[in-house]
Design an enzyme around this catalytic site. Structure first.
Site, mmCIF file in Angstrom:
data_model
loop_
_atom_site.group_PDB
_atom_site.id
_atom_site.type_symbol
_atom_site.label_atom_id
_atom_site.label_comp_id
_atom_site.label_asym_id
_atom_site.label_seq_id
_atom_site.Cartn_x
_atom_site.Cartn_y
_atom_site.Cartn_z
ATOM 1 N N SER A 108 0.895 -1.193 -0.073
ATOM 2 C CA SER A 108 -0.072 -0.006 -0.094
ATOM 3 C C SER A 108 0.799 1.301 0.019
ATOM 4 C CB SER A 108 -0.704 -0.098 1.227
ATOM 5 O OG SER A 108 -1.583 1.217 1.286
ATOM 6 N N TYR A 167 -2.657 5.262 -4.015
ATOM 7 C CA TYR A 167 -3.821 6.258 -3.784
ATOM 8 C C TYR A 167 -3.487 7.542 -4.241
ATOM 9 C CZ TYR A 167 -6.272 3.296 -0.285
ATOM 10 O OH TYR A 167 -7.019 2.511 0.422
ATOM 11 N N THR A 201 -5.647 2.335 -7.161
ATOM 12 C CA THR A 201 -7.136 2.323 -6.788
ATOM 13 C C THR A 201 -7.763 3.169 -7.041
ATOM 14 O OG1 THR A 201 -5.869 1.140 -4.588
ATOM 15 C CG2 THR A 201 -8.129 2.220 -4.334
ATOM 16 N N LYS A 258 -7.764 -1.018 -9.584
ATOM 17 C CA LYS A 258 -8.165 -1.718 -8.621
ATOM 18 C C LYS A 258 -9.137 -1.113 -8.094
ATOM 19 C CE LYS A 258 -7.184 -3.129 -3.927
ATOM 20 N NZ LYS A 258 -7.873 -2.135 -3.059
ATOM 21 N N HIS A 266 -12.681 -3.432 -2.120
ATOM 22 C CA HIS A 266 -12.090 -2.898 -1.056
ATOM 23 C C HIS A 266 -12.250 -3.630 0.347
ATOM 24 C CE1 HIS A 266 -9.735 1.044 -0.590
ATOM 25 N NE2 HIS A 266 -9.489 0.312 0.533
HETATM 26 C C1 GLV Z 1 -6.864 1.434 3.651
HETATM 27 O O1 GLV Z 1 -6.497 1.571 2.853
HETATM 28 C C2 GLV Z 1 -8.032 0.901 3.926
HETATM 29 O O2 GLV Z 1 -8.867 0.603 3.114
HETATM 30 O O3 GLV Z 1 -8.351 0.791 5.305
#
Ligand code: GLV
Length: 362
Positions: A112, A136, A162, A234, A258
């Site tokens: 991440s 992100y 994402t 994603k 997610h």
């Molecule tokens: C982090 O990216 C989450 O979705 O908590």
């Protein structure tokens, strides 16, 4: 692990409950929680449990091959680690621990933007095992571009963009547990990196989000102009969005909600997978995550057309249970179980897994 149970004896059935006793309550609420009523979180798991597999008899299954290519890199198995934030909150080994385990098992892992360890430290222990960097969108696009340049320099093999998070979902369990995704949780990639915005802010008659929420599909083109790395998109849950991603040059599509943490009421990923696979055809690889726990789940998702299956929470459970060793044990068990269910379903390699494996594909 515990006085009464050694890691080398642990079964796949035990990681979650052992992990629940090992992490702080606030972190457990963060890991386990979904958004809203957690309809989507439950639906992901239920979608696997609805499908049944056809056992096949007297097939020569004396040799089983789990090897799987992801964007041209062959890995040891058709599952990978989905990107998950803040892994040092779970265990001091953090992402570096996951990377050691992934390296030793030849498993693809993605990391991440919000990793506790830096992407460079993760890369150092990964050596030649392929790894993906999850991005992100950042309010300042330059911050995102710098992250991608760092990932390219550190020899990540893809960028996972994402696209389901213009704002975080409403995560009550996380809020009740007292885990705030804000600057109080250290991020290994540097102080300029921001987690997604927590909630829209009221401004007069409207609600506003941060600048990155204005981004549309052109962001993939811009990303491609900044990196040679292939882009995996994603958070796709429809044929329309899959086609958009392809039109903008995505090489991989990750069907994901997610882990049930964003739009509550979104469909189970397994239910959407076939429509995305049909829309994408041979133009890109399609992966899925959400709710996969065991070998049978991986077999089912592959039968529905996924190239690979992302594993999320179970990897954090394994990390909580025993750090890098816990994750090694989990990968070992998952591989053996997948090989076992393949044998019982009469398939010898991942390439042989198709719809015929399923009794009730719908
Ligand atoms: C982090 O990216 C989450 O979705 O908590």
């Amino acid at each position: 692990v515990d006085d009464w149970r050694r890691l080398e004896d642990l079964t796949l059935s035990e990681f979650e409950s052992v992990a629940s006793k090992r992490v702080q309550e606030r972190v457990w609420a963060y890991i386990q929680g979904g958004s809203g009523e957690e309809r989507t979180l439950r639906a992901n798991r239920e979608a696997f449990l609805r499908r049944t597999v056809r056992p096949r008899a007297l097939v020569d299954v004396s040799e089983l091959d789990l090897r799987t290519p992801f964007l041209g890199h062959t890995t040891a198995a058709p599952f990978f680690v989905s990107p998950m934030a803040y892994q040092a909150e779970v265990h001091p080994d953090g992402e570096v621990g996951v990377a050691r385990a992934a390296r030793d098992h030849g498993i693809l892992a993605s990391y991440s933007t919000l990793s506790s360890n830096s992407l460079e430290d993760i890369a150092t222990v990964s050596r030649s095992t392929p790894r993906w960097f999850q991005l992100y969108l950042q309010p300042d696009p330059l911050v995102g571009e710098r992250l991608v340049q760092r990932a390219e320099a550190a020899e990540y093999s893809a960028v996972v963009l994402t696209v389901d998070t213009p704002v975080l979902g409403v995560r009550d369990r996380q809020t009740i547990g007292g885990f705030a995704m804000d600057s109080s949780v250290p991020i290994g990639n540097g102080g300029e990196v921001l987690p997604p915005a927590r909630a829209p802010a009221q401004q007069g008659n409207v609600y506003r989000l941060r600048d990155e929420a204005s981004q549309t599909w052109g962001v993939i083109d811009r990303l491609r102009s900044h990196t040679k790395l292939p882009i995996v998109v994603k958070g796709i849950l429809s044929a329309e969005d899959a086609r958009q991603a392809l039109a903008h040059g995505a090489k991989g599509i990750l069907v994901s909600n997610h882990g049930g943490r964003q739009l509550d009421g979104a469909p189970a990923t397994l239910d959407v997978l076939p429509e995305v696979v049909t829309a994408v055809g041979k133009d890109a690889e399609v992966y899925v995550d959400g709710g996969a726990r065991r070998g049978t789940d991986i077999l089912i998702a592959l039968a529905l057309g996924a190239r690979g299956v992302g594993i999320g929470r179970p990897v954090l459970w394994a990390l909580a249970v025993g750090g890098a060793d816990g994750v090694r044990r989990y990968f070992e068990l998952l591989k053996v179980e997948l090989a076992t269910v393949m044998a019982l379903a009469g398939v010898r390699s991942v390439a042989e897994i198709d719809r015929d494996v399923l009794r009730d594909p719908g």
